[in-house]
Design a protein around this motif. Structure first.
Motif, PDB file in Angstrom:
ATOM      1  N   GLY A 272       0.793  -1.226   0.000  1.00 47.86           N
ATOM      2  CA  GLY A 272       0.000   0.000   0.000  1.00 47.86           C
ATOM      3  C   GLY A 272       0.825   1.276   0.000  1.00 47.86           C
ATOM      4  O   GLY A 272       0.275   2.368  -0.058  1.00 47.86           O
ATOM      5  N   ASP A 273       2.147   1.146   0.026  1.00 46.28           N
ATOM      6  CA  ASP A 273       3.023   2.320   0.061  1.00 46.28           C
ATOM      7  C   ASP A 273       3.276   2.813  -1.361  1.00 46.28           C
ATOM      8  O   ASP A 273       3.980   2.174  -2.145  1.00 46.28           O
ATOM      9  CB  ASP A 273       4.341   1.954   0.741  1.00 46.28           C
ATOM     10  N   ALA A 274       2.709   3.962  -1.704  1.00 48.57           N
ATOM     11  CA  ALA A 274       2.830   4.512  -3.064  1.00 48.57           C
ATOM     12  C   ALA A 274       4.226   5.040  -3.365  1.00 48.57           C
ATOM     13  O   ALA A 274       4.543   5.304  -4.523  1.00 48.57           O
ATOM     14  CB  ALA A 274       1.798   5.608  -3.277  1.00 48.57           C
ATOM     15  N   THR A 275       5.082   5.182  -2.350  1.00 49.03           N
ATOM     16  CA  THR A 275       6.451   5.644  -2.617  1.00 49.03           C
ATOM     17  C   THR A 275       7.265   4.587  -3.359  1.00 49.03           C
ATOM     18  O   THR A 275       8.354   4.888  -3.849  1.00 49.03           O
ATOM     19  CB  THR A 275       7.169   6.046  -1.311  1.00 49.03           C
ATOM     20  N   LEU A 276       6.729   3.368  -3.483  1.00 47.14           N
ATOM     21  CA  LEU A 276       7.377   2.340  -4.301  1.00 47.14           C
ATOM     22  C   LEU A 276       7.563   2.860  -5.722  1.00 47.14           C
ATOM     23  O   LEU A 276       8.607   2.640  -6.337  1.00 47.14           O
ATOM     24  CB  LEU A 276       6.542   1.056  -4.305  1.00 47.14           C
ATOM     25  N   ILE A 277       6.581   3.559  -6.243  1.00 47.95           N
ATOM     26  CA  ILE A 277       6.660   4.070  -7.611  1.00 47.95           C
ATOM     27  C   ILE A 277       7.784   5.096  -7.735  1.00 47.95           C
ATOM     28  O   ILE A 277       8.500   5.127  -8.740  1.00 47.95           O
ATOM     29  CB  ILE A 277       5.306   4.664  -8.049  1.00 47.95           C
ATOM     30  N   ASP A 278       7.994   5.917  -6.703  1.00 44.11           N
ATOM     31  CA  ASP A 278       9.108   6.871  -6.726  1.00 44.11           C
ATOM     32  C   ASP A 278      10.446   6.140  -6.761  1.00 44.11           C
ATOM     33  O   ASP A 278      11.369   6.549  -7.472  1.00 44.11           O
ATOM     34  CB  ASP A 278       9.045   7.796  -5.504  1.00 44.11           C
ATOM     35  N   THR A 279      10.551   5.054  -6.006  1.00 47.63           N
ATOM     36  CA  THR A 279      11.775   4.248  -6.026  1.00 47.63           C
ATOM     37  C   THR A 279      11.985   3.651  -7.409  1.00 47.63           C
ATOM     38  O   THR A 279      13.106   3.650  -7.936  1.00 47.63           O
ATOM     39  CB  THR A 279      11.702   3.139  -4.965  1.00 47.63           C
ATOM     40  N   LEU A 280      10.922   3.159  -8.028  1.00 49.84           N
ATOM     41  CA  LEU A 280      11.036   2.593  -9.376  1.00 49.84           C
ATOM     42  C   LEU A 280      11.407   3.661 -10.399  1.00 49.84           C
ATOM     43  O   LEU A 280      12.188   3.400 -11.322  1.00 49.84           O
ATOM     44  CB  LEU A 280       9.725   1.906  -9.768  1.00 49.84           C
ATOM     45  N   ARG A 281      10.882   4.864 -10.248  1.00 51.54           N
ATOM     46  CA  ARG A 281      11.272   5.971 -11.145  1.00 51.54           C
ATOM     47  C   ARG A 281      12.765   6.254 -11.019  1.00 51.54           C
ATOM     48  O   ARG A 281      13.446   6.499 -12.016  1.00 51.54           O
ATOM     49  CB  ARG A 281      10.472   7.227 -10.826  1.00 51.54           C
ATOM     50  N   ARG A 282      13.274   6.206  -9.784  1.00 50.88           N
ATOM     51  CA  ARG A 282      14.703   6.450  -9.560  1.00 50.88           C
ATOM     52  C   ARG A 282      15.549   5.343 -10.195  1.00 50.88           C
ATOM     53  O   ARG A 282      16.578   5.620 -10.826  1.00 50.88           O
ATOM     54  CB  ARG A 282      14.988   6.549  -8.060  1.00 50.88           C
ATOM     55  N   ILE A 283      15.115   4.098 -10.066  1.00 55.26           N
ATOM     56  CA  ILE A 283      15.841   2.979 -10.683  1.00 55.26           C
ATOM     57  C   ILE A 283      15.880   3.162 -12.193  1.00 55.26           C
ATOM     58  O   ILE A 283      16.927   3.004 -12.827  1.00 55.26           O
ATOM     59  CB  ILE A 283      15.177   1.637 -10.317  1.00 55.26           C
ATOM     60  N   ALA A 284      14.739   3.500 -12.786  1.00 56.71           N
ATOM     61  CA  ALA A 284      14.661   3.676 -14.242  1.00 56.71           C
ATOM     62  C   ALA A 284      15.504   4.859 -14.704  1.00 56.71           C
ATOM     63  O   ALA A 284      16.212   4.769 -15.710  1.00 56.71           O
ATOM     64  CB  ALA A 284      13.212   3.853 -14.673  1.00 56.71           C
ATOM     65  N   ALA A 285      15.443   5.962 -13.983  1.00 58.22           N
ATOM     66  CA  ALA A 285      16.179   7.165 -14.381  1.00 58.22           C
ATOM     67  C   ALA A 285      17.687   6.966 -14.265  1.00 58.22           C
ATOM     68  O   ALA A 285      18.444   7.421 -15.131  1.00 58.22           O
ATOM     69  CB  ALA A 285      15.744   8.349 -13.527  1.00 58.22           C
ATOM     70  N   ASP A 286      18.121   6.285 -13.224  1.00 57.40           N
ATOM     71  CA  ASP A 286      19.556   6.079 -12.998  1.00 57.40           C
ATOM     72  C   ASP A 286      20.097   4.837 -13.702  1.00 57.40           C
ATOM     73  O   ASP A 286      21.294   4.576 -13.648  1.00 57.40           O
ATOM     74  CB  ASP A 286      19.854   5.973 -11.496  1.00 57.40           C
ATOM     75  N   ARG A 287      19.193   4.079 -14.333  1.00 54.47           N
ATOM     76  CA  ARG A 287      19.570   2.830 -15.017  1.00 54.47           C
ATOM     77  C   ARG A 287      20.431   1.953 -14.120  1.00 54.47           C
ATOM     78  O   ARG A 287      21.549   1.572 -14.451  1.00 54.47           O
ATOM     79  CB  ARG A 287      20.285   3.108 -16.331  1.00 54.47           C
ATOM     80  N   GLN A 288      19.869   1.611 -12.972  1.00 54.87           N
ATOM     81  CA  GLN A 288      20.602   0.824 -11.995  1.00 54.87           C
ATOM     82  C   GLN A 288      19.763  -0.368 -11.551  1.00 54.87           C
ATOM     83  O   GLN A 288      18.636  -0.544 -11.994  1.00 54.87           O
ATOM     84  CB  GLN A 288      20.951   1.694 -10.798  1.00 54.87           C
ATOM     85  N   ILE A 289      20.337  -1.161 -10.688  1.00 46.96           N
ATOM     86  CA  ILE A 289      19.630  -2.270 -10.073  1.00 46.96           C
ATOM     87  C   ILE A 289      19.608  -2.013  -8.581  1.00 46.96           C
ATOM     88  O   ILE A 289      20.653  -1.755  -7.981  1.00 46.96           O
ATOM     89  CB  ILE A 289      20.328  -3.612 -10.364  1.00 46.96           C
ATOM     90  N   LEU A 290      18.428  -2.058  -7.982  1.00 53.13           N
ATOM     91  CA  LEU A 290      18.299  -1.906  -6.542  1.00 53.13           C
ATOM     92  C   LEU A 290      17.557  -3.106  -5.986  1.00 53.13           C
ATOM     93  O   LEU A 290      16.743  -3.720  -6.670  1.00 53.13           O
ATOM     94  CB  LEU A 290      17.528  -0.633  -6.174  1.00 53.13           C
ATOM     95  N   LYS A 291      17.845  -3.413  -4.739  1.00 54.00           N
ATOM     96  CA  LYS A 291      17.140  -4.489  -4.061  1.00 54.00           C
ATOM     97  C   LYS A 291      16.009  -3.864  -3.257  1.00 54.00           C
ATOM     98  O   LYS A 291      16.232  -3.097  -2.334  1.00 54.00           O
ATOM     99  CB  LYS A 291      18.091  -5.259  -3.156  1.00 54.00           C
ATOM    100  N   VAL A 292      14.784  -4.178  -3.640  1.00 58.98           N
ATOM    101  CA  VAL A 292      13.589  -3.611  -3.012  1.00 58.98           C
ATOM    102  C   VAL A 292      12.791  -4.767  -2.412  1.00 58.98           C
ATOM    103  O   VAL A 292      12.388  -5.681  -3.130  1.00 58.98           O
ATOM    104  CB  VAL A 292      12.734  -2.848  -4.043  1.00 58.98           C
ATOM    105  N   ASP A 293      12.586  -4.728  -1.129  1.00 60.68           N
ATOM    106  CA  ASP A 293      11.826  -5.759  -0.423  1.00 60.68           C
ATOM    107  C   ASP A 293      12.343  -7.168  -0.721  1.00 60.68           C
ATOM    108  O   ASP A 293      11.571  -8.108  -0.927  1.00 60.68           O
ATOM    109  CB  ASP A 293      10.332  -5.672  -0.763  1.00 60.68           C
TER     110      ASP A 293
END
Length: 133
Positions: free
Chosen positions: A59-80
């Motif tokens: 239910g945390d909508a900030t997930l989308i902000d994290t995904l935007r950051r991953i896409a913009a920086d072209r990186q791999i992050l470990k989320v949950d």
């Protein structure tokens, strides 16, 4: 070409194998997964052993902000507990931006990895229809 690789989205060993969702023939549904699912994930991807870069409860909508950051920086992050690559993040954001608010709220009731898998599934369905014409 499709690989016969099995993937179990609730098992962190399976969630990091790096095979695109549209390349998986069959999703492992037994919980816990059977012994013949991919055991090489942790050895193939050292990033899988690292701690989470972000945690988002259901239910945390900030997930989308994290995904935007991953896409913009072209990186791999470990989320949950799941490694998210730039392509999966960008496809999720692309689909998210096209959805009505009620559909977004339905997606937010899912864990983060399932939300991403749903968006990837929607994307592959839409692109498959576009290529068939």
């Amino acid at each position: 070409m499709t690989t016969p690789h099995l993937l179990h989205p609730r098992d962190p060993r399976q969630a990091v194998c790096g095979i695109a969702a549209d390349q998986v023939l069959r999703w492992e549904t037994d919980d816990p997964p059977r012994g013949h699912t991919c055991e090489e994930c942790l050895t193939d991807y050292e990033e899988a052993a690292r701690p989470d870069d972000a945690n988002h409860p259901i239910g945390d909508a900030t997930l989308i902000d994290t995904l935007r950051r991953i896409a913009a920086d072209r990186q791999i992050l470990k989320v949950d507990g799941v490694l998210i690559d730039a392509w999966s993040a960008s496809v999720t954001v692309l689909i998210w931006d096209q959805l009505r608010d009620d559909k977004r709220q339905r997606l937010l009731t899912l864990p983060s990895h399932e939300l991403i898998l749903r968006c990837v599934c929607i994307y592959t369905t839409l692109t498959a229809r576009g290529n068939a014409r």
